[in-house]
Design an enzyme around this catalytic site. Structure first.
Site, PDB file in Angstrom:
ATOM      1  N   ASP A  67       0.814  -1.222   0.000  1.00  0.00           N
ATOM      2  CA  ASP A  67       0.000   0.000   0.000  1.00  0.00           C
ATOM      3  C   ASP A  67       0.845   1.268   0.000  1.00  0.00           C
ATOM      4  O   ASP A  67       2.055   1.226   0.193  1.00  0.00           O
ATOM      5  CB  ASP A  67      -0.978  -0.019   1.188  1.00  0.00           C
ATOM      6  CG  ASP A  67      -0.325  -0.496   2.483  1.00  0.00           C
ATOM      7  OD1 ASP A  67       0.913  -0.457   2.580  1.00  0.00           O
ATOM      8  OD2 ASP A  67      -1.054  -0.904   3.395  1.00  0.00           O
ATOM      9  N   ASP A 136      -7.770  -2.692  13.410  1.00  0.00           N
ATOM     10  CA  ASP A 136      -9.141  -3.012  13.008  1.00  0.00           C
ATOM     11  C   ASP A 136      -9.204  -4.285  12.153  1.00  0.00           C
ATOM     12  O   ASP A 136     -10.219  -4.574  11.530  1.00  0.00           O
ATOM     13  CB  ASP A 136      -9.792  -1.825  12.281  1.00  0.00           C
ATOM     14  CG  ASP A 136      -9.109  -1.483  10.962  1.00  0.00           C
ATOM     15  OD1 ASP A 136      -8.139  -2.177  10.591  1.00  0.00           O
ATOM     16  OD2 ASP A 136      -9.545  -0.526  10.293  1.00  0.00           O
ATOM     17  N   HIS A 138      -7.280  -5.026   9.533  1.00  0.00           N
ATOM     18  CA  HIS A 138      -6.973  -4.888   8.101  1.00  0.00           C
ATOM     19  C   HIS A 138      -5.652  -5.551   7.714  1.00  0.00           C
ATOM     20  O   HIS A 138      -4.734  -5.662   8.523  1.00  0.00           O
ATOM     21  CB  HIS A 138      -7.019  -3.426   7.635  1.00  0.00           C
ATOM     22  CG  HIS A 138      -5.948  -2.523   8.162  1.00  0.00           C
ATOM     23  ND1 HIS A 138      -6.181  -1.187   8.422  1.00  0.00           N
ATOM     24  CD2 HIS A 138      -4.647  -2.715   8.454  1.00  0.00           C
ATOM     25  CE1 HIS A 138      -5.066  -0.621   8.850  1.00  0.00           C
ATOM     26  NE2 HIS A 138      -4.117  -1.534   8.887  1.00  0.00           N
ATOM     27  N   GLU A 143      -9.750  -2.099   4.715  1.00  0.00           N
ATOM     28  CA  GLU A 143     -10.520  -1.778   5.908  1.00  0.00           C
ATOM     29  C   GLU A 143     -11.788  -2.632   5.961  1.00  0.00           C
ATOM     30  O   GLU A 143     -12.155  -3.272   4.968  1.00  0.00           O
ATOM     31  CB  GLU A 143     -10.877  -0.280   5.876  1.00  0.00           C
ATOM     32  CG  GLU A 143      -9.661   0.651   5.834  1.00  0.00           C
ATOM     33  CD  GLU A 143      -8.897   0.725   7.156  1.00  0.00           C
ATOM     34  OE1 GLU A 143      -8.731  -0.314   7.829  1.00  0.00           O
ATOM     35  OE2 GLU A 143      -8.465   1.836   7.515  1.00  0.00           O
TER      36      GLU A 143
HETATM   37  C1  GLP Z   1      -0.423  -0.126   8.468  1.00  0.00           C
HETATM   38  C2  GLP Z   1      -0.210  -0.948   7.202  1.00  0.00           C
HETATM   39  C3  GLP Z   1      -0.507  -2.421   7.443  1.00  0.00           C
HETATM   40  C4  GLP Z   1       0.176  -2.905   8.715  1.00  0.00           C
HETATM   41  C5  GLP Z   1      -0.285  -2.079   9.885  1.00  0.00           C
HETATM   42  C6  GLP Z   1       0.300  -2.562  11.212  1.00  0.00           C
HETATM   43  O1  GLP Z   1      -1.754   0.159   8.690  1.00  0.00           O
HETATM   44  N1  GLP Z   1      -1.023  -0.482   6.117  1.00  0.00           N
HETATM   45  O2  GLP Z   1      -0.052  -3.168   6.326  1.00  0.00           O
HETATM   46  O3  GLP Z   1      -0.133  -4.260   8.925  1.00  0.00           O
HETATM   47  O4  GLP Z   1       0.116  -0.745   9.635  1.00  0.00           O
HETATM   48  O5  GLP Z   1       1.150  -1.632  11.768  1.00  0.00           O
HETATM   49  P1  GLP Z   1       1.990  -1.802  13.084  1.00  0.00           P
HETATM   50  O6  GLP Z   1       3.003  -2.864  12.824  1.00  0.00           O
HETATM   51  O7  GLP Z   1       2.608  -0.439  13.252  1.00  0.00           O
HETATM   52  O8  GLP Z   1       1.047  -2.171  14.167  1.00  0.00           O
END
Ligand code: GLP
Length: 261
Positions: A67, A136, A138, A143
């Site tokens: 992303d 959430d 994802h 989402e």
């Molecule tokens: C973002 C990314 C996700 C990732 C998530 C988790 O939202 N788009 O791909 O899994 O962060 O982040 P963290 O490792 O900071 O909890």
């Protein structure tokens, strides 16, 4: 799906990096799907260490990130291009031309998803997709209510995601409200999925994703459809799982995991 529970976050990170490194040694032309987020920073640090100390060779590897925020240029420190360059690509011998993220600055928002999908297809698809999970539920930025068949497209972010990731922005309200993300269907097309989740704050959501019903309300649950998926957790993230004894037995007895025990 397999679930591997490691005693600490550090051990979970090391195991994840080793799985990626071993895959690359077996196939130097690996196409990796990559993820961002705080959890992945230490995975990339470990891969950089393996490159420096163990000669892990990325010369012929290719990468596609899940992303990218819409409206952030590559030099913005909150763009995922900046994150990837900074944590991984600048420190290994990958060719920059072989590293791909959706173009957050494109003028063709409606066409960017199809362009990205075509680029993935042109290299023969993703061999191994690395995944984290958002608060959430994802994967990527899929989402709640994202179709489990969705493809790469632009997506509006939930208030929970804005809260979770807004901490990196100054001010937090400057965080983009939209992002490009591979779809759930795109992710499921990868030949192998490796999900890494650490920390107590993810314990409930990962239990819903792994053991709960498959639902577009928790898009990570879609990996239950995948025939070659492993979820690597630390003890803290595994705290709400019901089937731990079986998962541990399986890891300790499956021949394929022998080198990793
Ligand atoms: C973002 C990314 C996700 C990732 C998530 C988790 O939202 N788009 O791909 O899994 O962060 O982040 P963290 O490792 O900071 O909890």
């Amino acid at each position: 799906m397999e679930v591997i529970i490691q005693p600490t976050a550090e051990a979970a990170v090391k195991l994840t990096a080793r799985v990626l490194g071993d895959a690359l040694r077996r196939n130097p032309e690996m196409v990796f799907g990559l993820a961002t987020g705080a959890t992945m920073e230490s995975v990339y640090a470990e891969l950089v260490r393996m490159h420096r100390e163990e000669k892990l060779d990325f010369a012929n590897a290719k990468t596609f990130n899940l992303d990218e925020y819409i409206g952030l240029p590559p030099e913005d420190k909150n763009s995922y291009r900046y994150y990837m360059d900074n944590h991984l690509f600048n420190h290994i011998n990958i060719k920059k031309a072989n590293t791909h993220l959706p173009d957050g600055m494109t003028n063709d928002i409606a066409g960017e998803g199809a362009r990205y999908e075509a680029a993935i297809k042109a290299v023969g698809g993703i061999d191994l997709q690395l995944l984290g999970i958002g608060q959430d539920g994802h994967i990527g930025f899929n989402e709640p209510l994202s179709s489990l068949n969705s493809r790469t497209r632009d997506k509006s972010l939930t208030p929970l995601t804005l809260e979770q990731n807004g901490i990196y922005f100054d001010p937090p309200e400057s965080m983009p409200r939209r992002a490009f993300t591979m779809g759930v269907g795109t992710i499921l097309d990868a030949r192998r999925i490796v999900m890494l989740v650490t920390g107590e704050r993810k314990a409930q959501i990962i239990a819903r994703a792994v053991e709960g019903p498959v639902s577009s309300m928790v898009t990570a649950s879609a990996i239950q459809f995948h025939t070659n998926a492993v979820v690597i957790l630390d003890e803290a993230a595994a705290g709400c799982l019901q089937g731990r004894d079986y998962y541990n037995w399986s890891f300790n007895n499956e021949p394929c995991w022998e080198p990793y025990r």
